[in-house]
Design an enzyme around this catalytic site. Structure first.
Site, PDB file in Angstrom:
ATOM      1  N   PHE A  73       0.822  -1.217   0.000  1.00 25.82           N
ATOM      2  CA  PHE A  73       0.000   0.000   0.000  1.00 25.82           C
ATOM      3  C   PHE A  73       0.853   1.262   0.000  1.00 25.82           C
ATOM      4  O   PHE A  73       0.387   2.328  -0.370  1.00 25.82           O
ATOM      5  CB  PHE A  73      -0.875   0.060   1.266  1.00 25.82           C
ATOM      6  N   ASN A  92       9.362   8.489  -4.387  1.00 28.10           N
ATOM      7  CA  ASN A  92       8.725   7.655  -3.355  1.00 28.10           C
ATOM      8  C   ASN A  92       8.043   6.416  -3.937  1.00 28.10           C
ATOM      9  O   ASN A  92       8.214   5.309  -3.439  1.00 28.10           O
ATOM     10  CB  ASN A  92       7.708   8.494  -2.575  1.00 28.10           C
ATOM     11  N   TYR A 141       0.874  11.330 -10.074  1.00 30.03           N
ATOM     12  CA  TYR A 141       0.470  10.224  -9.191  1.00 30.03           C
ATOM     13  C   TYR A 141       0.038   9.016 -10.020  1.00 30.03           C
ATOM     14  O   TYR A 141       0.518   7.887  -9.825  1.00 30.03           O
ATOM     15  CB  TYR A 141      -0.659  10.685  -8.264  1.00 30.03           C
TER      16      TYR A 141
HETATM   17  N1  LIG Z   1      -7.703   6.098  -0.810  1.00 32.25           N
HETATM   18  C1  LIG Z   1      -8.138   5.811  -2.038  1.00 32.25           C
HETATM   19  O1  LIG Z   1      -9.284   6.089  -2.394  1.00 32.25           O
HETATM   20  C2  LIG Z   1      -7.218   5.117  -3.024  1.00 32.25           C
HETATM   21  C3  LIG Z   1      -7.677   4.926  -4.333  1.00 32.25           C
HETATM   22  C4  LIG Z   1      -6.847   4.281  -5.251  1.00 32.25           C
HETATM   23  C5  LIG Z   1      -5.603   3.821  -4.856  1.00 32.25           C
HETATM   24  N2  LIG Z   1      -5.166   4.029  -3.592  1.00 32.25           N
HETATM   25  C6  LIG Z   1      -3.832   3.530  -3.207  1.00 32.25           C
HETATM   26  O2  LIG Z   1      -3.969   2.728  -2.049  1.00 32.25           O
HETATM   27  C7  LIG Z   1      -2.825   2.864  -1.209  1.00 32.25           C
HETATM   28  C8  LIG Z   1      -3.281   3.246   0.181  1.00 32.25           C
HETATM   29  O3  LIG Z   1      -4.031   4.447   0.116  1.00 32.25           O
HETATM   30  P1  LIG Z   1      -4.487   5.193   1.444  1.00 32.25           P
HETATM   31  O4  LIG Z   1      -5.600   6.083   1.093  1.00 32.25           O
HETATM   32  O5  LIG Z   1      -4.637   4.195   2.523  1.00 32.25           O
HETATM   33  O6  LIG Z   1      -3.199   6.089   1.700  1.00 32.25           O
HETATM   34  P2  LIG Z   1      -2.503   6.495   3.076  1.00 32.25           P
HETATM   35  O7  LIG Z   1      -1.673   7.708   2.789  1.00 32.25           O
HETATM   36  O8  LIG Z   1      -3.501   6.584   4.167  1.00 32.25           O
HETATM   37  O9  LIG Z   1      -1.545   5.259   3.369  1.00 32.25           O
HETATM   38  C9  LIG Z   1      -0.286   5.109   2.743  1.00 32.25           C
HETATM   39  C10 LIG Z   1       0.711   4.771   3.837  1.00 32.25           C
HETATM   40  O10 LIG Z   1       1.983   4.528   3.233  1.00 32.25           O
HETATM   41  C11 LIG Z   1       2.989   5.140   4.016  1.00 32.25           C
HETATM   42  N3  LIG Z   1       4.114   5.399   3.099  1.00 32.25           N
HETATM   43  C12 LIG Z   1       4.120   6.234   2.030  1.00 32.25           C
HETATM   44  N4  LIG Z   1       5.311   6.160   1.407  1.00 32.25           N
HETATM   45  C13 LIG Z   1       6.069   5.269   2.100  1.00 32.25           C
HETATM   46  C14 LIG Z   1       7.391   4.767   1.948  1.00 32.25           C
HETATM   47  N5  LIG Z   1       8.181   5.181   0.960  1.00 32.25           N
HETATM   48  N6  LIG Z   1       7.848   3.839   2.826  1.00 32.25           N
HETATM   49  C15 LIG Z   1       7.055   3.411   3.848  1.00 32.25           C
HETATM   50  N7  LIG Z   1       5.797   3.862   4.056  1.00 32.25           N
HETATM   51  C16 LIG Z   1       5.316   4.787   3.180  1.00 32.25           C
HETATM   52  C17 LIG Z   1       2.339   6.386   4.598  1.00 32.25           C
HETATM   53  O11 LIG Z   1       2.966   6.818   5.786  1.00 32.25           O
HETATM   54  C18 LIG Z   1       0.913   5.903   4.845  1.00 32.25           C
HETATM   55  O12 LIG Z   1       0.747   5.377   6.139  1.00 32.25           O
HETATM   56  C19 LIG Z   1      -1.923   3.878  -1.887  1.00 32.25           C
HETATM   57  O13 LIG Z   1      -0.921   3.175  -2.594  1.00 32.25           O
HETATM   58  C20 LIG Z   1      -2.849   4.608  -2.836  1.00 32.25           C
HETATM   59  O14 LIG Z   1      -2.157   5.071  -3.959  1.00 32.25           O
HETATM   60  C21 LIG Z   1      -5.936   4.670  -2.666  1.00 32.25           C
END
Ligand SMILES: NC(=O)c1ccc[n+]([C@@H]2O[C@H](COP(=O)([O-])OP(=O)(O)OC[C@H]3O[C@@H](n4cnc5c(N)ncnc54)[C@H](O)[C@@H]3O)[C@@H](O)[C@H]2O)c1
Length: 325
Positions: A73, A92, A141
């Site tokens: 994630f 990242n 993104y």
């Molecule tokens: N929220 C949505 O609607 C949605 C939709 C499509 C895709 N996504 C994808 O799902 C995933 C989770 O989304 P979310 O909304 O829970 O995001 P979020 O920001 O709540 O969670 C992402 C987590 O990853 C950690 N992180 C980021 N970069 C990092 C790194 N280099 N090393 C270690 N930890 C790192 C952050 O601290 C965070 O806790 C993401 O990859 C996002 O692109 C989310």
């Protein structure tokens, strides 16, 4: 054998880590806490604070736990921020992502679930969007995620890494323990609820000239618990020898911004003050998933599709956590 959940202190990751533990999996979480919250991770789950690009740390985790699968994630995931800071996003999500895969392959991990997104389709897609639709993201993104999809496809062919790239549409809702809490918060549902709770005075609605029935943008809101279930199904699928796949996760139905606001009014009993603003660049009129493939390959269908119920779950979580985590 354990599953490494990166980004497990974030929104969707924390719900999925909880779900995997509930079904008896051994889970290890890695998160740098840049956007996540330590208290979102159950204290019984081994937790490592650090970056997925830190090869020495990944090697240490692989030594201390028998990792055979990874659910990835961890990423930066704010569209507007990626337009302003593309270097940050490519470093990242892509540079660290590639380094992470190298370390995982060295540690013998052969199964990988990747958080992809409907943002990989861009603006040209037909609705409902099928997985075969052309992908041409409208922001860095989306590109960072599409590049990682291509990397995974090459690594499958060359190194035998089996993966499922799950393209989520709009995650929303909460469980009893976990909810959505970002600082800053770019997502519609928590912002509407915050405006309803009068934590924010005005709610910005971006775009009121879209070619949709009420002129606001339409999105596919899928409950975060349904997403978590889909990850469990994807792991089972790969363990049973399934081939690598790209799969949409949504409900297959769309709601406009004004419809979400109306539902929130009913759930909260409050009316946010709306301010209409121009469309944001790269925000398509309508993003709704075709979820036929998820049903066929993963035997997955969303179970919590009532929009009001999705909003209520986050509203209840907010009431129990007025300051978030
Ligand atoms: N929220 C949505 O609607 C949605 C939709 C499509 C895709 N996504 C994808 O799902 C995933 C989770 O989304 P979310 O909304 O829970 O995001 P979020 O920001 O709540 O969670 C992402 C987590 O990853 C950690 N992180 C980021 N970069 C990092 C790194 N280099 N090393 C270690 N930890 C790192 C952050 O601290 C965070 O806790 C993401 O990859 C996002 O692109 C989310």
């Amino acid at each position: 054998m354990a599953i490494l959940v990166t980004g497990g202190a974030g929104y969707i990751g924390s719900v999925t880590a909880e779900r995997l533990r509930e079904i008896g999996e051994e889970v290890v979480v890695l998160d740098d806490l840049f956007r996540g919250h330590r208290s979102a991770v159950d204290r019984h789950i081994p937790f490592y604070q650090g970056k997925v690009g830190d090869a020495a740390l990944i090697e240490r985790i692989s030594r201390e736990h028998k990792i055979d699968s990874c659910v990835h994630f961890a990423a930066l995931a704010f569209v507007g921020e990626s337009v302003e800071k593309p270097a940050l996003y490519y470093e990242n999500n892509v540079e660290q992502g590639v380094s992470f895969l190298r370390a995982l392959l060295a540690g013998g991990v052969k199964r990988f679930i990747f958080s992809s997104t409907c943002a990989t389709y861009g603006e040209t897609a037909e609705v409902p969007i099928r997985e075969e639709a052309p992908q041409w993201p409208s922001n860095p993104y989306g590109w960072s995620k599409l590049i990682m999809e291509r990397v995974l496809d090459s690594y499958d062919r060359a190194y035998g890494l089996r993966f499922v790239a799950l393209r989520y549409f709009n995650a929303a809702g909460a469980t009893a323990k976990h909810g959505e809490h970002h600082e800053p918060e770019p997502h519609l549902v928590p912002n509407i609820l915050a405006a309803c709770a009068r934590k924010k005075t005005e709610l910005s609605v971006f775009g009121s000239d879209y070619p949709t029935p009420d002129r606001t943008a339409i999105r596919d809101y899928v409950h975060v618990s349904d997403l978590a279930d889909a990850h469990a199904s994807a792991l089972t699928y790969l363990r049973q020898g399934g081939a690598s796949e790209f799969i949409n996760l949504g409900t297959g139905a769309g709601n406009s911004v004004l419809e979400v606001i109306e539902a929130a009014k009913k759930v909260t009993g409050c009316s946010p003050i709306i301010r209409f603003e121009p469309r944001r660049p790269g925000d398509p009129p309508r993003l709704v998933a075709d979820i036929t493939k998820a049903a066929k390959i993963l035997d997955w269908r969303p179970a919590r599709t009532d929009l009001a119920a999705i909003l209520r779950s986050q509203w209840e979580w907010n009431k129990r956590h007025p300051k978030g985590y």
